[in-house]
Write an enzyme that holds these catalytic residues in place. Sequence first.
Site, PDB file in Angstrom:
ATOM      1  N   HIS A 100      40.116 -35.778  -1.971  1.00  0.00           N
ATOM      2  CA  HIS A 100      41.242 -35.326  -2.652  1.00  0.00           C
ATOM      3  C   HIS A 100      41.414 -36.018  -4.049  1.00  0.00           C
ATOM      4  O   HIS A 100      41.197 -37.370  -4.186  1.00  0.00           O
ATOM      5  CB  HIS A 100      42.762 -35.657  -1.882  1.00  0.00           C
ATOM      6  N   GLU A 149      40.871 -27.379  -6.639  1.00  0.00           N
ATOM      7  CA  GLU A 149      42.232 -27.988  -6.804  1.00  0.00           C
ATOM      8  C   GLU A 149      42.209 -28.517  -8.158  1.00  0.00           C
ATOM      9  O   GLU A 149      41.914 -29.712  -8.427  1.00  0.00           O
ATOM     10  CB  GLU A 149      42.794 -28.801  -5.549  1.00  0.00           C
TER      11      GLU A 149
HETATM   12  C1  PEP Z   1      47.497 -30.875  -2.688  1.00  0.00           C
HETATM   13  O1  PEP Z   1      47.854 -32.105  -2.925  1.00  0.00           O
HETATM   14  O2  PEP Z   1      46.273 -30.776  -2.074  1.00  0.00           O
HETATM   15  C2  PEP Z   1      48.377 -29.807  -3.294  1.00  0.00           C
HETATM   16  C3  PEP Z   1      47.988 -28.835  -3.349  1.00  0.00           C
HETATM   17  O3  PEP Z   1      49.534 -30.164  -3.580  1.00  0.00           O
HETATM   18  P1  PEP Z   1      50.834 -29.206  -4.307  1.00  0.00           P
HETATM   19  O4  PEP Z   1      50.751 -27.963  -3.377  1.00  0.00           O
HETATM   20  O5  PEP Z   1      51.949 -30.099  -3.963  1.00  0.00           O
HETATM   21  O6  PEP Z   1      50.369 -28.758  -5.451  1.00  0.00           O
END
Ligand code: PEP
Length: 234
Positions: A100, A149
């Site tokens: 992450h 992400e």
């Molecule tokens: C994450 O931290 O993987 C994430 C997607 O957070 P958020 O949904 O709060 O943006």
Amino acid sequence: MGGMDKNIWVIANWKSNKTIAEALDWVSKVGSYIPKKENFKVVVCPTYSCISEVKKAIKVGNFPLLVGAQDLSPFKAGAYTGEESAVLLKDLIEFSILGHSERRKNFGETDEMVAQKVQQALANNIIALVCVQGEETLIPEQCSLIAYEPIWAISTGLTNTPGAGKADNPENAEIVAKFFKQKYGNNLEVIYGGSVSSANAKGFVSQPNINGILIGNASLDPGEFIAICKSCLE
Ligand code: PEP
């Protein structure tokens, strides 16, 4: 999404949140809603301190929820103070979030460490979800599930709160998912994460090359999480 010809992952990443009592409340509210559908895979990733109680509650309720860890040690069991190894967790979890961006940024995690963690997960029959921040992020060998992400989209707030929420748009996430599949093969499943809420979830899972969503902030509230699950099944 009625027939559902592809896997849809809906993954709750609680990060460093929830007491055991709050975790159990969430499981009792969400668990009884989740439909038992083969391709609909709902995962909750609590803190280590809650994993055992959450696992028990899911078993007692016979809920179709998988349990995941938010990280794993790159090492086997042994003299690694503070680490949680896959071999010790494997009876409690089926799933893990690895690499992450918060771990890469705050704990100095490197691609090499992430690759070691993936190896530990797979050697212990734990599904490894590797978070990639962009097209340049390395994907470890044997990895078959990644979450795209973009860092700028994480934790910006709920997209259904006025003035908040900076998720990527589903069309761009689809382009990135396609890029990864072309590079690493069609067996790779790609999900999207970053400010997902019940207002935008459906847009992501409707894309042909996106197999689900990873949710941080919006996963904490049981009602909002149920709404997200419902929207994915519409
Ligand atoms: C994450 O931290 O993987 C994430 C997607 O957070 P958020 O949904 O709060 O943006």
